[in-house]
Motif scaffolding. Structure first.
Motif, PDB file in Angstrom:
ATOM      1  N   ARG A  59       4.277   7.968  12.146  1.00 25.19           N
ATOM      2  CA  ARG A  59       2.929   7.424  11.941  1.00 25.19           C
ATOM      3  C   ARG A  59       1.997   8.436  11.302  1.00 25.19           C
ATOM      4  O   ARG A  59       2.213   9.645  11.374  1.00 25.19           O
ATOM      5  N   GLU A  60       0.959   7.890  10.692  1.00 27.41           N
ATOM      6  CA  GLU A  60      -0.167   8.662  10.168  1.00 27.41           C
ATOM      7  C   GLU A  60      -1.420   8.075  10.796  1.00 27.41           C
ATOM      8  O   GLU A  60      -1.614   6.859  10.777  1.00 27.41           O
ATOM      9  N   GLN A  96       1.630  -6.425   9.484  1.00 29.26           N
ATOM     10  CA  GLN A  96       2.982  -6.085   9.063  1.00 29.26           C
ATOM     11  C   GLN A  96       3.126  -6.397   7.583  1.00 29.26           C
ATOM     12  O   GLN A  96       2.769  -7.500   7.131  1.00 29.26           O
ATOM     13  N   SER A  97       3.650  -5.462   6.832  1.00 32.31           N
ATOM     14  CA  SER A  97       3.840  -5.656   5.402  1.00 32.31           C
ATOM     15  C   SER A  97       4.847  -6.772   5.144  1.00 32.31           C
ATOM     16  O   SER A  97       5.915  -6.806   5.756  1.00 32.31           O
ATOM     17  N   ARG A 155       6.923  -1.536   7.803  1.00 26.98           N
ATOM     18  CA  ARG A 155       5.610  -0.879   7.698  1.00 26.98           C
ATOM     19  C   ARG A 155       4.550  -1.751   8.361  1.00 26.98           C
ATOM     20  O   ARG A 155       4.479  -2.955   8.132  1.00 26.98           O
ATOM     21  N   SER A 163     -11.459   6.851   9.682  1.00 32.81           N
ATOM     22  CA  SER A 163     -11.850   6.376   8.363  1.00 32.81           C
ATOM     23  C   SER A 163     -13.277   5.891   8.310  1.00 32.81           C
ATOM     24  O   SER A 163     -13.887   5.594   9.332  1.00 32.81           O
ATOM     25  N   ARG A 180       5.510   3.548  10.276  1.00 29.68           N
ATOM     26  CA  ARG A 180       6.782   3.264   9.608  1.00 29.68           C
ATOM     27  C   ARG A 180       7.870   3.242  10.667  1.00 29.68           C
ATOM     28  O   ARG A 180       7.962   4.133  11.506  1.00 29.68           O
ATOM     29  N   ILE A 198      -1.111   4.157  10.053  1.00 33.56           N
ATOM     30  CA  ILE A 198      -0.022   3.664   9.225  1.00 33.56           C
ATOM     31  C   ILE A 198       1.275   3.979   9.962  1.00 33.56           C
ATOM     32  O   ILE A 198       1.530   5.134  10.319  1.00 33.56           O
ATOM     33  N   ILE A 251      -7.562   3.933  11.104  1.00 31.39           N
ATOM     34  CA  ILE A 251      -6.435   3.260  10.478  1.00 31.39           C
ATOM     35  C   ILE A 251      -5.187   4.058  10.826  1.00 31.39           C
ATOM     36  O   ILE A 251      -5.161   5.282  10.680  1.00 31.39           O
ATOM     37  N   VAL A 292       0.239  -1.585   9.632  1.00 35.93           N
ATOM     38  CA  VAL A 292      -1.050  -0.908   9.556  1.00 35.93           C
ATOM     39  C   VAL A 292      -1.897  -1.416  10.710  1.00 35.93           C
ATOM     40  O   VAL A 292      -2.050  -2.628  10.893  1.00 35.93           O
ATOM     41  N   HIS A 329      -5.536   8.003  10.730  1.00 30.04           N
ATOM     42  CA  HIS A 329      -6.624   8.314   9.812  1.00 30.04           C
ATOM     43  C   HIS A 329      -7.975   7.801  10.341  1.00 30.04           C
ATOM     44  O   HIS A 329      -8.276   6.612  10.178  1.00 30.04           O
TER      45      HIS A 329
END
Length: 98
Positions: A86-87, A43-44, A50, A91, A9, A7, A5, A52, A89
């Motif tokens: 970005r992050e 997209q949020s 944001r 998972s 921004r 994330i 995943i 994901v 992860h």
């Protein structure tokens, strides 16, 4: 399986549309890569800057090989990375479900 995943921004409003477009162009390239089980970008609705990314690869080795593909080399590194924070992860599904 290897699940990832990311994330994302986008700090600058003017960069949101180009990032969304670039992510959309990445998807078909990623899906043709060896070992790509699924690759989705979301997209949020509440915060359009944001995103994901939800990726599933047959193995971590397949995901690592993905770095040398056109989606990463020609789109992600050149068009997206300069515009984002970005992050990342690696998972696992809650409860071990796959």
């Amino acid at each position: 399986m290897f699940d990832l995943i990311v994330i994302v921004r986008v700090p600058e409003t003017d960069d949101i549309a180009p990032v969304a477009d670039a992510l959309a162009r990445m998807r078909p390239l990623c899906l043709t890569e060896d070992g790509c089980v699924s690759w989705e970008a979301y997209q949020s609705e509440g915060d359009p800057g944001r995103f994901v990314l939800v990726e599933r690869w047959a193995s971590r080795t397949h995901w690592e090989a993905h770095d040398s593909g056109d989606a990463i080399q020609k789109i992600y590194l050149q068009e997206i990375m300069p515009r984002i924070e970005r992050e990342v992860h690696p998972s696992s599904p809650v409860g071990g479900a796959r």
